[in-house]
Design an enzyme around this catalytic site. Sequence first.
Site, PDB file in Angstrom:
ATOM      1  N   ARG A 103     122.476  29.022  44.213  1.00 34.41           N
ATOM      2  CA  ARG A 103     122.910  30.202  44.841  1.00 34.41           C
ATOM      3  C   ARG A 103     122.697  30.366  46.298  1.00 34.41           C
ATOM      4  O   ARG A 103     123.519  30.629  47.074  1.00 34.41           O
ATOM      5  CB  ARG A 103     122.393  31.350  43.850  1.00 34.41           C
ATOM      6  CG  ARG A 103     122.615  32.598  44.404  1.00 34.41           C
ATOM      7  CD  ARG A 103     124.098  32.889  44.709  1.00 34.41           C
ATOM      8  NE  ARG A 103     125.264  32.493  43.787  1.00 34.41           N
ATOM      9  CZ  ARG A 103     126.584  32.223  43.857  1.00 34.41           C
ATOM     10  NH1 ARG A 103     126.728  32.290  45.054  1.00 34.41           N
ATOM     11  NH2 ARG A 103     127.171  31.760  42.964  1.00 34.41           N
ATOM     12  N   LYS A 138     125.676  39.413  68.069  1.00 36.76           N
ATOM     13  CA  LYS A 138     125.729  40.262  66.856  1.00 36.76           C
ATOM     14  C   LYS A 138     125.722  39.432  65.634  1.00 36.76           C
ATOM     15  O   LYS A 138     126.718  39.253  64.711  1.00 36.76           O
ATOM     16  CB  LYS A 138     127.101  41.370  66.692  1.00 36.76           C
ATOM     17  CG  LYS A 138     126.953  42.184  67.973  1.00 36.76           C
ATOM     18  CD  LYS A 138     128.201  42.917  68.191  1.00 36.76           C
ATOM     19  CE  LYS A 138     128.305  44.043  69.276  1.00 36.76           C
ATOM     20  NZ  LYS A 138     129.401  44.674  69.437  1.00 36.76           N
ATOM     21  N   LYS A 170     124.034  45.296  81.106  1.00 35.33           N
ATOM     22  CA  LYS A 170     124.721  46.272  80.445  1.00 35.33           C
ATOM     23  C   LYS A 170     124.513  47.599  81.128  1.00 35.33           C
ATOM     24  O   LYS A 170     123.982  48.182  81.754  1.00 35.33           O
ATOM     25  CB  LYS A 170     124.319  46.161  79.001  1.00 35.33           C
ATOM     26  CG  LYS A 170     124.699  44.678  78.537  1.00 35.33           C
ATOM     27  CD  LYS A 170     124.224  44.529  77.041  1.00 35.33           C
ATOM     28  CE  LYS A 170     125.203  45.192  76.018  1.00 35.33           C
ATOM     29  NZ  LYS A 170     126.627  44.659  76.084  1.00 35.33           N
ATOM     30  N   GLU A 200     128.326  44.020  83.130  1.00 37.02           N
ATOM     31  CA  GLU A 200     129.431  44.772  82.163  1.00 37.02           C
ATOM     32  C   GLU A 200     130.061  45.789  82.894  1.00 37.02           C
ATOM     33  O   GLU A 200     129.341  46.653  83.686  1.00 37.02           O
ATOM     34  CB  GLU A 200     128.652  45.355  80.885  1.00 37.02           C
ATOM     35  CG  GLU A 200     129.479  45.975  79.878  1.00 37.02           C
ATOM     36  CD  GLU A 200     128.733  46.662  78.697  1.00 37.02           C
ATOM     37  OE1 GLU A 200     128.611  45.631  77.986  1.00 37.02           O
ATOM     38  OE2 GLU A 200     128.269  47.722  78.758  1.00 37.02           O
ATOM     39  N   ASP A 221     134.466  45.519  79.737  1.00 38.85           N
ATOM     40  CA  ASP A 221     134.165  46.022  78.388  1.00 38.85           C
ATOM     41  C   ASP A 221     135.176  47.210  78.113  1.00 38.85           C
ATOM     42  O   ASP A 221     135.264  48.174  78.666  1.00 38.85           O
ATOM     43  CB  ASP A 221     132.605  46.833  78.768  1.00 38.85           C
ATOM     44  CG  ASP A 221     132.215  47.045  77.165  1.00 38.85           C
ATOM     45  OD1 ASP A 221     132.312  46.191  76.368  1.00 38.85           O
ATOM     46  OD2 ASP A 221     131.728  48.405  77.084  1.00 38.85           O
TER      47      ASP A 221
END
Length: 282
Positions: A103, A138, A170, A200, A221
């Site tokens: 598994r 991510k 960012k 960004e 962005d």
Amino acid sequence: MFKNNGLERGLREAIASFLDEDLGRGDITGEAIFPATQQGSAVFIAKETMVTAGIEQIAPLVFTCRNPEIAAQPLVADGTRVDNGDLLLRLTGPTRDLLAAERVALNLCQRLCGIATLTARFVEQVQDLPVVILDTRKTTPGLRTLERAAVRAGGGHNHRFNLNDGILIKDNHIAAAGSILRAVAKVRAGNPNRLPVEVECETLAQVEEALAAQVEIIMLDNMAPAMMAQAVQRVRGRALLEASGGVNLENVRRIAETGVDRISIGALTHSAPARDISMEMV
């Protein structure tokens, strides 16, 4: 996929913890049915079309972590497109250990093949254009190394591995610092290794400010393709341009046609559906 000895050691430790999580104090079903001396054989079979990842090294590592006596023979290289019914991996060893590791090995390979398959679909959409498909941070906590390798198996490229691996200013950095110029000045003062600076930008005015700060990379962005095309014309090669945000299989080619240099896509790792693989005893 993984040539570094230290990296492989870390993977072995992680996989050992995955096995511990799944086995608990032992596989009471398998151990009741099969004596430790009983030998068996099994194969991994693709149940649908996919691009493979994790078959060459990760699945064998899971089984040998469970029992070093298990022999694992990959039948395809990672990055191979396979069809329903194709054999991927052949295994021989103690039957109870093959079943105990099944598994964990399948969960990892199904996840990684899903990422490779989705990445390949994005790459195919833009393969005739001078643009690079990138992943993002991510990723599933604890699986970043594996998931980024799956992106490469699908023909994509990797963005920075972690926060220490590259400078990306960012929106929250800009808001807290007060402006792009201030944020860039501060990060350059604390950047003795002279890493490239990426910023960004959400508007064309921010693009102009990033150009004034002479940054090396500008991330566009969540811009509409028409605005991206304007940004490409304004930048005129003075910085690399990266498109990000809201990218999907329906719009990725339109984005690439604006002239950006690269496209980063979080969905490669956070939204890739697992592919169907089964293990069958022979």
